[in-house]
Design a protein around this motif. Structure first.
Motif, short mmCIF file in Angstrom:
data_model
loop_
_atom_site.label_atom_id
_atom_site.label_comp_id
_atom_site.label_asym_id
_atom_site.label_seq_id
_atom_site.Cartn_x
_atom_site.Cartn_y
_atom_site.Cartn_z
N VAL A 146 0.83 -1.20 0.00
CA VAL A 146 0.00 0.00 0.00
C VAL A 146 0.87 1.25 0.00
O VAL A 146 0.59 2.22 -0.73
N LEU A 147 1.94 1.26 0.81
CA LEU A 147 2.84 2.41 0.83
C LEU A 147 3.43 2.68 -0.55
O LEU A 147 3.51 3.83 -1.00
N ALA A 148 3.84 1.62 -1.23
CA ALA A 148 4.43 1.78 -2.56
C ALA A 148 3.42 2.36 -3.53
O ALA A 148 3.73 3.27 -4.31
N ARG A 149 2.19 1.85 -3.50
CA ARG A 149 1.16 2.34 -4.43
C ARG A 149 0.74 3.77 -4.09
O ARG A 149 0.42 4.56 -4.98
N LEU A 150 0.73 4.10 -2.80
CA LEU A 150 0.42 5.48 -2.43
C LEU A 150 1.47 6.44 -3.00
O LEU A 150 1.13 7.53 -3.46
N GLY A 151 2.73 6.03 -2.95
CA GLY A 151 3.78 6.87 -3.53
C GLY A 151 3.57 7.09 -5.01
O GLY A 151 3.74 8.21 -5.52
N VAL A 152 3.18 6.04 -5.72
CA VAL A 152 2.90 6.16 -7.16
C VAL A 152 1.72 7.09 -7.38
O VAL A 152 1.73 7.96 -8.27
N ALA A 153 0.67 6.94 -6.57
CA ALA A 153 -0.53 7.76 -6.74
C ALA A 153 -0.24 9.23 -6.45
O ALA A 153 -0.72 10.13 -7.16
N GLU A 154 0.55 9.49 -5.42
CA GLU A 154 0.89 10.87 -5.09
C GLU A 154 1.66 11.52 -6.24
O GLU A 154 1.39 12.68 -6.61
N ALA A 155 2.61 10.79 -6.80
CA ALA A 155 3.38 11.34 -7.92
C ALA A 155 2.48 11.61 -9.12
O ALA A 155 2.63 12.62 -9.82
#
Length: 698
Positions: free
Chosen positions: A399-408
């Protein structure tokens, strides 16, 4: 851009004034030409004060100053003058003092009617069109009917306010002591919001000077009450909507008590000061939250507010264009639920949980009385990433990894929107605050590039806004404008001392001394030992005021005394010691009268009353071994010892009054020597050993 008939603002150096150049109002700039016209035509002055990123200034401009009917009233019966409060804070302070004294509140746009002699008649802040029209008609009618009577009333009121401003604060004039620190902490504690962080209710401003004070009295105790109030408040700010979670940086204030819905303008002075508070939190309670906020704030300032030649622009607007071309507050920052789902696809659910995004928007009707933000969402940390993972039944790391992608992805999409207007003025004091924040962050997190940014900003000020002991207030489009006010000298002096302590550059030490001399020669108040905010040559200022409150920026005296205390300890100059005693006594009385009013001064008082010892760093400033020792000296929690960069370029000026430094070889191998009183530990060239010594000294 061409002036409208009679409007003289198109050629102004102020971005704010140029925004009004096409108004049908015959605006004039503050100055003798406008004053002479008012006297010759025997008309009252209509004074409007604001700044270019002010939301309600934009509202009043669109509603009233672009309106031909309002313009006709102004042009017929008044001389209309516009002032940029950021270029002329001394003018703004005079008339804000009047409005606050007569109405009990203040803000911008500031609206004041004056006699031709510039004495205030009546004042307000934002006025809707109909109320403004009624006021214009009423004041014009009263002026025609009883011009002399109104002028006498204005003179009498001005004399009363001037006498009040000149009166000393009541209280014990004795040298201040730790009881004032305890009173200030108690006053903050009484107003502390233990549920949401911060002090008082909505609206909530970050007030970094309050946080700095609390960190100072916390010392190296991460569990004390002061530390808890400061860290909880700062965490609420970092998690809240007042923090731009995609682009970095902080908005000016929150309209609600939970730090959720910001007023969206971003000011340089907030970024610089909050960097200092974040660094203090990181030293006291190391946490990735502080590290991330520091890095994101510096990245934002470098990206959006840095001039190509090194200094920093003033601000970004709260308003920006929508897809239809209309301007709306927060348009650049707000999101609909549908927009995010379309943009993020499978990542939308986690992103919306993390950032509190609701299908119908997360801004309540009470927060949006005009319905302009209906259906929109301001991003804030609503849930920890681990809670999001649990709710979705997924692994936290994934989830942390995907949140980083979404934020970018969201930040990239946001950059395609029309950006907010940037006020490109270079303001001396605000750059001083930013330089200090950058130096602190650079030394704490070992980022030499940030330190280079701070040096470039100081060099820009030296080139464009400083002439020896004299400063200018602003630089814009190649032009300097406005005499420097006291806070310009004080903020820049503190910044140059910070640079000296971080780099050992003797030029920064001499610049600090020169700026303090300029502050005294131009602004000293002989009656109190403090400083007026406007200089001796400011003949267009109705009252010379000595600021007795720390506001969005610390007062000049609060910044100056902090610098004087440190400079006295570094140099041993007895004249500086006497100056410290004078200022502590005069402003200590102000603090005793109102313990909440001067937290930045209280923070400087805490430094003056502490005995952290001194740490002499011997070695060439550019030697990597010296740099490593300097960075170690800036890193520990709690009261830092007084850092003394000692090398051939500084030694001659740093030995007087310090016999324990006499035997030091300024050209020797890089070492650090920790002293308390006249007792010194053996010098060390090992940063790890120095870290142990610093930890053991607390």
């Amino acid at each position: 851009m061409a002036d409208s008939p009679g409007n003289a603002l198109a050629r102004s150096t102020s971005p704010y004034l140029r925004q009004h150049a096409e108004n049908p109002v015959a605006w004039q700039e503050w100055g003798e030409a406008a004053f002479t016209r008012a006297q010759e035509e025997d008309k009252p002055i209509f004074l409007s004060i604001g700044y270019s990123t002010c939301h309600w200034c934009h509202v009043m401009a669109a509603e009233s100053f672009a309106d031909p009917g309002i313009a006709a009233l102004l042009n017929a019966d008044f001389v209309a003058i516009k002032v940029d409060r950021e270029q002329r804070p001394d003018i703004d302070q005079v008339y804000m003092t009047f409005v606050q004294a007569t109405t009990g509140s203040g803000g911008w746009p500031l609206t004041v009617w004056l006699t031709p002699a510039r004495e205030p008649l009546v004042g307000a802040t934002y006025l809707p069109r109909d109320r403004l029209a009624a006021a214009l008609e009423d004041i014009a009618r009263s002026w025609r009917a009883d011009r002399d009577g109104l002028a006498r009333q204005a003179t009498a009121l001005s004399e009363r306010i001037a006498a009040h401003l000149a009166a000393p604060a009541t209280g014990d004039p004795a040298a201040p002591d730790r009881t004032l620190l305890a009173a200030t902490e108690a006053a903050l504690a009484a107003d502390y919001d233990a549920t949401h962080g911060g002090f008082g209710g909505a609206p909530k401003f970050p007030r970094p000077s309050e946080l700095d004070f609390l960190f100072a009295v916390a010392g190296d105790d991460p569990d004390c009450r002061a530390a808890e109030m400061a860290c909880a408040t700062l965490a609420a700010i970092v998690h809240g909507g007042i923090h731009d979670h995609l682009g970095g940086g902080f908005h000016r204030y929150s309209v609600d008590a939970r730090w959720r819905l910001p007023h969206f303008e971003k000011m340089l002075y907030d970024q610089g000061q909050l960097l200092g508070a974040l660094c203090a939190a990181h030293r006291l309670r190391p946490d990735p939250l502080w590290d991330g906020a520091i890095r994101a704030t510096v990245a934002y300032v470098r990206d959006r507010l840095r001039h190509p030649d090194g200094a920093f622009h003033a601000a970004e607007d709260a308003d920006s264009p929508t897809a239809s071309g209309a301007h709306r507050e927060g348009a650049y920052y707000l999101w609909s639920h549908a927009e995010l789902h379309e943009l993020l696809g499978d990542d939308a659910a986690a992103f919306c949980l993390r950032y509190g995004v609701e299908p119908g928007g997360n801004i309540t009707p009470a927060q949006d009385p005009h319905g302009e933000l209906r259906g929109l969402n301001v991003l804030h940390h609503a849930r920890e990433a681990t809670a999001v993972a649990a709710e979705l039944g997924r692994e936290p790391d994934a989830v942390l990894a995907r949140l980083g992608v979404a934020e970018a992805r969201c930040e990239q999409a946001r950059r395609s929107r029309p950006p907010p207007h940037r006020d490109a003025k270079i303001i001396t004091a605000w750059n001083g605050l930013m330089i200090s924040g950058l130096v602190d962050a650079a030394m704490l997190l070992d980022e030499e590039g940030w330190l280079a940014d701070a040096r470039r900003a100081a060099a820009f000020i030296d080139t464009h806004l400083r002439d020896g002991e004299r400063l200018w207030r602003c630089w814009s489009d190649g032009h300097t404008t406005g005499r420097g006010v006291a806070v310009d000298y004080a903020a820049l002096a503190r910044a140059r001392l910070d640079l000296f302590l971080a780099t050992g550059n003797p030029g920064d030490l001499e610049a600090t001394r020169a700026l303090l001399r300029g502050l005294d020669s131009g602004f000293a108040d002989p009656a109190t030992g403090g400083w007026f905010d406007s200089d001796r040559e400011a003949d267009d200022v109705l009252w010379r005021i000595r600021e007795r409150h720390d506001g969005a920026e610390p007062a000049a005296a609060s910044l100056a005394i902090d610098t004087l205390v440190r400079l006295h300890r570094i140099t041993g100059d007895p004249t500086l010691g006497e100056r410290v005693r004078q200022v502590l006594a005069s402003h200590g009385t102000d603090l005793a009268a109102s313990p909440r009013a001067l937290p930045a001064f209280a923070r400087a008082l805490a430094r003056a009353l502490s005995d952290p010892g001194e740490l002499v760093i011997v070695g060439a400033p550019r030697d990597p071994r010296t740099r490593a020792l300097l960075k170690t000296a800036w890193a520990p929690p709690g009261p830092q010892p007084t850092i003394v960069p000692f090398h051939p370029g500084t030694a001659a000026g740093l030995r007087a009054g310090h016999p324990e430094r006499a035997a030091l070889d300024p050209a020797g191998e890089p070492v650090a020597r920790l002293c308390r009183g006249h007792t010194c530990l053996a010098p060390t060239g090992d940063p790890d050993h120095l870290r142990e010594l610093l930890a053991g000294a607390r």
